[in-house]
Design a protein around this motif. Structure first.
Motif, mmCIF file in Angstrom:
data_model
loop_
_atom_site.group_PDB
_atom_site.id
_atom_site.type_symbol
_atom_site.label_atom_id
_atom_site.label_comp_id
_atom_site.label_asym_id
_atom_site.label_seq_id
_atom_site.Cartn_x
_atom_site.Cartn_y
_atom_site.Cartn_z
ATOM 1 N N ASP A 9 0.818 -1.215 0.000
ATOM 2 C CA ASP A 9 0.000 0.000 0.000
ATOM 3 C C ASP A 9 0.858 1.273 0.000
ATOM 4 O OD1 ASP A 9 1.044 -0.449 2.473
ATOM 5 O OD2 ASP A 9 -0.738 0.173 3.583
ATOM 6 N N GLN A 10 2.186 1.175 -0.326
ATOM 7 C CA GLN A 10 3.091 2.328 -0.262
ATOM 8 C C GLN A 10 3.617 2.709 -1.649
ATOM 9 O OE1 GLN A 10 3.600 4.073 2.558
ATOM 10 N NE2 GLN A 10 2.095 2.659 3.468
ATOM 11 N N PHE A 11 2.719 2.681 -2.619
ATOM 12 C CA PHE A 11 3.111 2.968 -3.997
ATOM 13 C C PHE A 11 3.753 4.351 -4.113
ATOM 14 C CE2 PHE A 11 2.427 4.405 -8.304
ATOM 15 C CZ PHE A 11 2.758 3.298 -9.064
ATOM 16 N N ASP A 12 3.106 5.371 -3.551
ATOM 17 C CA ASP A 12 3.618 6.746 -3.667
ATOM 18 C C ASP A 12 4.966 6.906 -2.959
ATOM 19 O OD1 ASP A 12 1.411 7.418 -5.121
ATOM 20 O OD2 ASP A 12 0.291 8.179 -3.400
ATOM 21 N N ASN A 13 5.094 6.295 -1.793
ATOM 22 C CA ASN A 13 6.365 6.410 -1.062
ATOM 23 C C ASN A 13 7.505 5.709 -1.796
ATOM 24 O OD1 ASN A 13 5.373 7.948 1.041
ATOM 25 N ND2 ASN A 13 4.740 6.160 2.237
ATOM 26 N N LEU A 14 7.184 4.564 -2.402
ATOM 27 C CA LEU A 14 8.217 3.876 -3.181
ATOM 28 C C LEU A 14 8.631 4.708 -4.387
ATOM 29 C CD1 LEU A 14 7.126 0.144 -3.166
ATOM 30 C CD2 LEU A 14 8.990 1.213 -1.938
ATOM 31 N N GLU A 15 7.666 5.386 -4.971
ATOM 32 C CA GLU A 15 7.984 6.247 -6.109
ATOM 33 C C GLU A 15 8.932 7.368 -5.685
ATOM 34 O OE1 GLU A 15 5.589 8.347 -9.789
ATOM 35 O OE2 GLU A 15 4.602 8.138 -7.847
ATOM 36 N N LYS A 16 8.674 7.973 -4.534
ATOM 37 C CA LYS A 16 9.550 9.026 -4.027
ATOM 38 C C LYS A 16 10.931 8.468 -3.669
ATOM 39 C CE LYS A 16 5.775 11.805 -2.117
ATOM 40 N NZ LYS A 16 5.169 12.341 -0.873
ATOM 41 N N HIS A 17 10.940 7.277 -3.054
ATOM 42 C CA HIS A 17 12.214 6.699 -2.623
ATOM 43 C C HIS A 17 13.117 6.362 -3.817
ATOM 44 C CE1 HIS A 17 15.036 4.402 -0.206
ATOM 45 N NE2 HIS A 17 14.964 3.434 -1.119
ATOM 46 N N THR A 18 12.538 5.775 -4.857
ATOM 47 C CA THR A 18 13.355 5.432 -6.029
ATOM 48 C C THR A 18 13.872 6.679 -6.729
ATOM 49 O OG1 THR A 18 11.284 5.217 -7.290
ATOM 50 C CG2 THR A 18 12.265 3.196 -6.408
ATOM 51 N N GLN A 19 13.068 7.751 -6.732
ATOM 52 C CA GLN A 19 13.538 9.010 -7.313
ATOM 53 C C GLN A 19 14.697 9.583 -6.490
ATOM 54 O OE1 GLN A 19 12.673 10.510 -10.244
ATOM 55 N NE2 GLN A 19 14.428 11.831 -9.709
ATOM 56 N N TRP A 20 14.615 9.452 -5.184
ATOM 57 C CA TRP A 20 15.707 9.904 -4.312
ATOM 58 C C TRP A 20 16.972 9.094 -4.584
ATOM 59 C CZ3 TRP A 20 18.110 6.795 -0.620
ATOM 60 C CH2 TRP A 20 19.032 7.433 0.215
ATOM 61 N N GLY A 21 16.821 7.796 -4.840
ATOM 62 C CA GLY A 21 17.980 6.950 -5.162
ATOM 63 C C GLY A 21 18.671 7.415 -6.425
ATOM 64 N N ILE A 22 17.890 7.774 -7.430
ATOM 65 C CA ILE A 22 18.485 8.287 -8.673
ATOM 66 C C ILE A 22 19.180 9.620 -8.425
ATOM 67 C CG2 ILE A 22 17.918 9.176 -10.959
ATOM 68 C CD1 ILE A 22 15.786 7.025 -11.165
#
Length: 611
Positions: A9-22
């Motif tokens: 249920d953390q789709f949006d947070n994962l999206e933010k986290h992967t962008q931070w990784g990049i």
């Protein structure tokens, strides 16, 4: 643990986290890029620094690198160039192995991430559509149930009313049946859509999303591994050049250990050794007899057999010049070089204490003899022109013997190299001519005759030149007898017995401001360094006054070094009579000179005289 099961249920947070990784990866790329720029800049600065301190070719600075300490410094500069090159290697390897590779990987990572989150949004949109369909069928089923219930109630009401016709009752019954059927159909549709939604929802949360999140997790883990590998590469690139940098530093240490202080000291001796002998002891001069001072053999005022000329070129006497006080030297230069005139016939009694100098002097004062060769001020300008870049004698006779020998040896070596070069060229032309003679089709042998004659002529000129310098060298080294009078004139030697040489600027280099000669003479000889004399002359400071004097007669100073006075005039005394009949006086800061001692009455300051 999987992101698909734990973070469903953390789709949006994962999206933010992967962008931070990049963003982190791009920040690291930027860091490495700036490091490469620093390495390049550092290497450039090191190279410029090494170039700045490199000795200039064909300059005096290049000669200084004969010393071992300077050679070690030169080796250090060369190693710094190699050291700078290793920093350029670091920059190049970091750019190719990290910056370029990571930049390409970031672009691929962005595309992969975009694809995964696109699939995730697509699955989200599908489940939302299914949810909307379910809600729509549910509302329709609810509405149809309510309509069927109202129709049933209306039918029952009509059926119980006795006033209503049978036809109306039948119509109400049919309407109730229709509504009930619609409710049943809506129920069946709602049930079907509900089953479908539950299936889609199960697939979404247990299949689609876990798969997408798992791929995103793997993508993120690969990114983490990749940045870790890049950091290892970052360190490895630096580590690869450490052995070479270590070798550079080892070479610098080796160069430092090669410094030989004894060798450098010997080079200083070879560079500055004059070849003269130290001066001998100065004999005691008796001043108790005012007009007949005893002159030592080593004194500057030495005069033998009543000769008034002064010869230069002795060894021990030449070293006396640097130790003469500059004010005394100035006095020697400007003192009149002739006896003072006798006082007028009507001499007053007051002039008796300072009576005229006796004309019968056994030994002429130094100032007279010295000024006989220092005849005019233009000679001084000639000295300065020699010191400040005038023409150097071809035979280097302006140098001390040892330095002259070195210069002549160097010139002979250079001429021999040029001769060998010309001879090699002559041999090559001769061989080519032989080839043309054997094979006329290759060229005309006569065309080389002119070139061959020109080369032979050059060789002959160089050999004559070399012989000339070898003769001078042999003379310096004592292998040949001293040169003749004519030879000395040609080489610029100064001879006090030849008046023609006194006013010759080309031969003034042999005068007391800088001459060195090898001629051995029976008379007293004096030798002075040009730089010492000229520096003393330029930096001469005014002598302090040691008393005053009053002019007894009018004296018109028409000779070099004298000054005119008027009878009754009061002047400052800056140097009393040294036995030559002249007293040095000063009228003001810019006007001073000599007057006959018998023409003035001197009042010495006792304190100044004692001091």
């Amino acid at each position: 643990m999987s992101w698909g099961t734990e973070l469903w249920d953390q789709f949006d947070n994962l999206e933010k986290h992967t962008q931070w990784g990049i963003d982190i990866l791009e920040k690291y790329i930027k860091f490495v890029k700036e490091r490469t720029e620093i390495e390049l800049s550092y290497a450039k600065q090191l190279r410029n620094l090494a170039k700045k301190y490199q000795p200039k070719k064909n300059s005096k600075e290049e000669e200084e690198y004969r010393y071992t300490a300077c050679k070690a410094f030169l080796s250090t500069l060369n190693e710094m160039n190699d050291y700078a090159g290793q920093h350029e290697v670091i920059s190049e390897n970091m750019t190719s192995n990290i910056t370029v590779e990571l930049a390409r990987y970031v672009q691929e990572l962005k595309q992969e991430r975009k694809s995964y989150f696109h699939d995730g949004r697509k699955a989200q949109q599908h489940i939302e559509i299914c949810w909307k369909q379910l809600e729509s069928s549910k509302r329709r089923f609810e509405r149809d149930c309510k309509e069927a219930d109202r129709a049933q109630q209306y039918f029952e009401k009509m059926d119980a009313d006795i006033n209503v016709t049978k036809a109306d009752v039948e119509k109400a019954r049919q309407q109730a049946q229709v509504r009930h059927q619609m409710a049943e159909d809506s129920k069946a549709d709602y049930s079907s859509i509900l089953q479908k939604f539950n299936h889609e929802q199960h697939e979404y949360y247990h299949t689609h999303i876990p798969n997408i999140f798992q791929k995103i997790q793997e993508m993120e883990e690969r990114r983490i591994v990749r940045i870790g590998e890049s950091m290892k590469t970052y360190a490895e690139v630096d580590r690869q050049v450490i052995p070479i940098i270590g070798k550079c530093l080892d070479e610098i240490v080796k160069a430092a250990e090669s410094i030989d202080q004894k060798n450098d000291s010997q080079l200083v001796i070879e560079a500055y050794k004059s070849g003269f002998e130290p001066p001998g002891d100065i004999e005691f001069e008796d001043y108790t007899q005012p007009m007949k001072r005893t002159v030592s053999d080593n004194s500057l005022s030495n005069s033998r057999e009543g000769k008034s000329e002064l010869k230069f070129g002795g060894k021990s006497k030449g070293k006396l010049w640097p130790f003469i006080k500059k004010n005394k030297l100035m006095s020697l230069l400007t003192s009149p070089h002739q006896p003072p005139p006798p006082p007028p016939a009507s001499a007053s009694p007051s002039a008796v204490p300072n009576g005229p100098q006796s004309p019968k002097q056994q030994k002429e004062p130094l100032s007279h003899r010295f000024n006989e060769f220092m005849t005019s001020k233009p000679k001084m300008h000639c000295f300065r022109s020699l010191k400040r870049g005038g023409a150097t004698p071809e035979d280097f006779s302006n140098l001390p013997p040892e330095q002259r020998r070195k210069k002549l040896q160097q010139k002979v070596d250079e001429l021999n190299k040029e001769i060998q070069k010309e001879m090699d060229q002559r041999d090559a032309i001769t061989k080519m001519k032989d080839v043309y003679l054997k094979n006329p089709q290759m060229g005309d042998p006569a065309s080389l005759d002119h070139k061959l004659a020109e080369v032979s002529q050059n060789i002959e000129k160089l050999r004559l030149e070399a012989q000339k310098f070898e003769a001078w060298l042999a003379e310096v080294e004592g292998r040949l007898p001293a040169r003749s009078e004519q030879g000395r004139r040609q080489s610029g030697m100064f001879d006090a017995q030849n008046p023609a040489t006194v006013n010759s600027c080309a031969q003034d280099r042999e005068s007391p401001d800088g001459s060195y000669t090898e001629e051995q003479s029976q008379e007293g000889e004096v030798k002075v360094l040009a730089t010492d004399f000229d520096d003393e002359f330029d930096e001469e400071e005014p002598l302090p006054a040691i008393g005053t004097c009053k002019a007894l007669y009018t004296f018109e100073g028409q000779n070099e070094g004298t000054v005119s006075v008027v009878e009754g005039e009061t002047l400052y005394v800056i140097e009393e009579d040294k036995g030559d009949g002249w007293t040095r006086i000063r009228r003001n800061e810019d006007e001073e000179g000599y007057v006959p001692t018998s023409y003035v009455e001197v009042y010495l300051d006792k304190n100044a005289k004692d001091s």
